[in-house]
Design a protein around this motif. Structure first.
Motif, short mmCIF file in Angstrom:
data_model
loop_
_atom_site.label_atom_id
_atom_site.label_comp_id
_atom_site.label_asym_id
_atom_site.label_seq_id
_atom_site.Cartn_x
_atom_site.Cartn_y
_atom_site.Cartn_z
N MET A 216 0.82 -1.21 0.00
CA MET A 216 0.00 0.00 0.00
C MET A 216 0.85 1.26 0.00
SD MET A 216 -2.97 0.91 -0.56
CE MET A 216 -2.66 2.53 -1.25
N LYS A 217 1.63 1.38 -1.10
CA LYS A 217 2.45 2.57 -1.33
C LYS A 217 3.45 2.81 -0.19
CE LYS A 217 0.31 3.78 -5.15
NZ LYS A 217 0.98 3.90 -6.45
N GLY A 218 3.93 1.74 0.43
CA GLY A 218 4.93 1.85 1.48
C GLY A 218 4.38 1.83 2.89
N LEU A 219 3.07 2.00 3.04
CA LEU A 219 2.48 2.03 4.38
C LEU A 219 2.70 0.70 5.10
CD1 LEU A 219 0.87 3.70 6.39
CD2 LEU A 219 -1.22 2.95 5.28
N LEU A 220 2.56 -0.42 4.38
CA LEU A 220 2.72 -1.74 4.98
C LEU A 220 4.18 -2.22 4.94
CD1 LEU A 220 -0.53 -3.57 3.83
CD2 LEU A 220 0.11 -2.91 6.16
N ALA A 221 5.08 -1.32 4.62
CA ALA A 221 6.51 -1.64 4.74
C ALA A 221 7.03 -1.28 6.12
CB ALA A 221 7.31 -0.90 3.67
N GLY A 222 6.22 -0.54 6.88
CA GLY A 222 6.62 -0.19 8.24
C GLY A 222 7.65 0.92 8.31
N LYS A 223 7.82 1.67 7.23
CA LYS A 223 8.86 2.71 7.19
C LYS A 223 8.28 4.13 7.26
CE LYS A 223 12.27 -0.31 6.36
NZ LYS A 223 12.90 -0.50 5.06
N ILE A 224 6.94 4.24 7.27
CA ILE A 224 6.30 5.55 7.30
C ILE A 224 5.72 5.79 8.69
CG2 ILE A 224 4.44 6.97 6.33
CD1 ILE A 224 4.73 5.38 3.73
N SER A 225 6.17 6.82 9.35
CA SER A 225 5.71 7.10 10.71
C SER A 225 4.34 7.80 10.68
CB SER A 225 6.72 7.99 11.44
OG SER A 225 6.79 9.27 10.83
N ARG A 226 3.71 7.86 11.85
CA ARG A 226 2.40 8.50 11.95
C ARG A 226 2.44 9.97 11.58
NH1 ARG A 226 -1.38 5.45 15.13
NH2 ARG A 226 -0.40 3.54 15.90
N ASP A 227 3.55 10.64 11.86
CA ASP A 227 3.65 12.07 11.60
C ASP A 227 4.49 12.39 10.37
OD1 ASP A 227 6.05 11.27 12.61
OD2 ASP A 227 6.19 12.81 14.17
N HIS A 228 4.73 11.38 9.52
CA HIS A 228 5.54 11.59 8.32
C HIS A 228 4.90 12.64 7.42
CE1 HIS A 228 8.28 10.54 5.02
NE2 HIS A 228 7.23 10.62 4.23
N VAL A 229 5.70 13.55 6.93
CA VAL A 229 5.24 14.57 5.99
C VAL A 229 5.81 14.22 4.61
CG1 VAL A 229 5.28 17.01 5.36
CG2 VAL A 229 5.16 16.34 7.78
N PHE A 230 4.93 14.00 3.65
CA PHE A 230 5.36 13.60 2.32
C PHE A 230 5.91 14.79 1.55
CE2 PHE A 230 2.24 10.41 3.56
CZ PHE A 230 2.90 9.24 3.23
N ALA A 231 6.89 14.52 0.71
CA ALA A 231 7.50 15.57 -0.10
C ALA A 231 6.51 16.11 -1.12
CB ALA A 231 8.73 15.02 -0.81
N GLU A 232 6.70 17.34 -1.50
CA GLU A 232 5.85 17.94 -2.52
C GLU A 232 5.96 17.13 -3.82
OE1 GLU A 232 5.23 22.23 -4.84
OE2 GLU A 232 6.67 22.03 -3.18
N GLY A 233 4.80 16.83 -4.40
CA GLY A 233 4.76 16.03 -5.61
C GLY A 233 4.51 14.57 -5.38
N ASP A 234 4.64 14.10 -4.14
CA ASP A 234 4.35 12.70 -3.80
C ASP A 234 2.84 12.50 -3.86
OD1 ASP A 234 3.98 10.18 -2.42
OD2 ASP A 234 5.98 10.44 -1.58
N SER A 235 2.41 11.47 -4.59
CA SER A 235 0.97 11.26 -4.81
C SER A 235 0.25 10.57 -3.66
CB SER A 235 0.76 10.43 -6.09
OG SER A 235 1.30 9.12 -5.93
N ARG A 236 0.99 10.01 -2.72
CA ARG A 236 0.37 9.16 -1.71
C ARG A 236 -0.65 9.86 -0.81
NH1 ARG A 236 5.74 6.08 0.29
NH2 ARG A 236 6.60 8.14 -0.20
N PRO A 237 -0.45 11.11 -0.41
CA PRO A 237 -1.46 11.74 0.46
C PRO A 237 -2.85 11.83 -0.16
CG PRO A 237 0.60 12.97 0.55
CD PRO A 237 0.74 11.96 -0.56
N SER A 238 -2.97 11.66 -1.48
CA SER A 238 -4.28 11.73 -2.12
C SER A 238 -5.09 10.45 -1.95
CB SER A 238 -4.12 12.02 -3.62
OG SER A 238 -3.46 10.95 -4.28
N TYR A 239 -4.45 9.37 -1.50
CA TYR A 239 -5.16 8.11 -1.32
C TYR A 239 -5.91 8.14 0.03
CZ TYR A 239 -2.53 6.11 -5.21
OH TYR A 239 -2.00 5.85 -6.46
N PRO A 240 -7.19 7.70 0.05
CA PRO A 240 -7.97 7.75 1.30
C PRO A 240 -7.30 7.07 2.48
CG PRO A 240 -9.42 7.30 -0.56
CD PRO A 240 -8.02 7.24 -1.09
N ILE A 241 -6.55 5.99 2.22
CA ILE A 241 -5.97 5.24 3.33
C ILE A 241 -4.86 6.03 4.02
CG2 ILE A 241 -4.12 4.00 2.13
CD1 ILE A 241 -5.23 1.47 3.65
N PHE A 242 -4.37 7.08 3.40
CA PHE A 242 -3.34 7.92 4.01
C PHE A 242 -3.95 9.15 4.71
CE2 PHE A 242 -0.64 5.51 1.13
CZ PHE A 242 0.53 5.36 1.87
#
Length: 309
Positions: free
Chosen positions: A200-226
């Motif tokens: 799930m775009k890295g979420l289930l890799a365990g490398k994204i913290s709860r307060d992670h801020v995605f870089a500008e241009g990263d598409s992941r914040p547009s997904y409902p699960i994020f």
């Protein structure tokens, strides 16, 4: 050789993944080969200028001929960029043929092991698109064909023209709807099932913290699960997976992918990477022992009404 993992080249294209370089992309593919991965998934639309195709071809040319023969190359046509740089579905037969020819040329090969319709074009009957892929098989440009992102009904219509020998669809522990629909149907019809979004775009890799801020241009914040509560529930599950993975000397990514390929009907998981060091997390993923699968199921059951044992 790992037959349960396919390296998906979308991240390497650098369209929605920030900071991709050609050097790292090529090194990532080499790392996958060195780790025993022999299946690679590209597409005509992976890159504004076919970057994924070109980078895959660069690696293939460097391989020993015997090793090159072990590779299973999956191509996809049916999506391209319009004049505004927007990726659109285009299933017209003449477009599919042209894009397959160009994709093969960019990679530097004569034939795909599997060529797939990337998405059904609602303006074109799926049978017409299937006819174009059948013609490509007859011309020796693909050994077999398949279908991505389609319903059971669309797969059945496709198969009236040419055998559908593989499908691609999403599946991960947080999103399991396809298990009872397209995957069950494909299993009944003896199709290979290659699943994506297993991390799930890295979420289930365990490398994204709860307060992670995605870089500008990263598409992941547009997904409902994020977003909002859905993301916090996902992190609760990842926290439990982290403990379980450590107990079994695995990474969270390995555990998540291995769960996906343990599901009935699933042939292999498509996993993306754009840096060589990411390969080690999943290169040896494979079906889980039944007791461990049950433990993972119990964790995922907190976000799903039912989970296949």
């Amino acid at each position: 050789m790992n037959q349960h993992v396919i390296l998906g080249l979308w991240p390497i294209a650098g369209v929605t993944t920030v900071g991709v370089t050609r050097e790292n992309a090529i090194a990532t593919i080499h790392a996958a080969v060195d780790a025993g991965i022999r299946q690679f998934d590209t597409a005509y639309s992976y890159g504004l200028q076919g970057e994924a195709d070109e980078r895959l071809g660069a690696v293939l040319r460097e391989l020993d001929p015997g090793l090159r023969e072990e590779m299973h190359l999956i191509g996809k046509v049916g999506q391209r960029y319009d004049e505004n740089g927007v990726r659109v579905n285009d299933g017209r037969p003449e477009t599919l043929v042209l894009d397959a020819e160009n994709s093969l040329r960019r990679i530097g090969i004569r034939c795909f092991d599997t060529l797939m319709l990337h998405c059904v074009d609602e303006e074109v009957p799926v049978e017409a698109s299937a006819w174009a892929l059948q013609r490509l098989v007859q011309r020796g440009m693909a050994k077999r064909v398949g279908l991505c992102n389609a319903t059971e009904e669309q797969r059945a219509a496709f198969a009236t023209v040419v055998p559908c020998e593989a499908i691609q669809c999403p599946l991960n522990g947080l999103q399991q709807d396809t298990l009872q629909t397209v995957i069950a149907d494909a299993k009944d019809n003896q199709c290979d099932v290659w699943v994506y979004w297993t991390l799930m775009k890295g979420l289930l890799a365990g490398k994204i913290s709860r307060d992670h801020v995605f870089a500008e241009g990263d598409s992941r914040p547009s997904y409902p699960i994020f977003q909002g509560e859905a993301r916090q529930r996902a992190h609760d599950i990842v926290d439990q997976l982290t403990v379980l993975a450590a107990d079994h000397k695995r990474s969270v990514a390995n555990l998540s992918i291995s769960w996906a390929v343990s599901q009935p009907g699933v042939t292999a998981a498509l996993v993306g990477a754009h840096r060589p060091e990411q390969i080690a997390d999943f290169a040896n993923a494979g079906p889980l022992p039944k007791p461990l699968r049950r433990e993972v199921n119990r964790i995922f059951a907190t976000s799903n009404e039912s989970v296949a044992e």
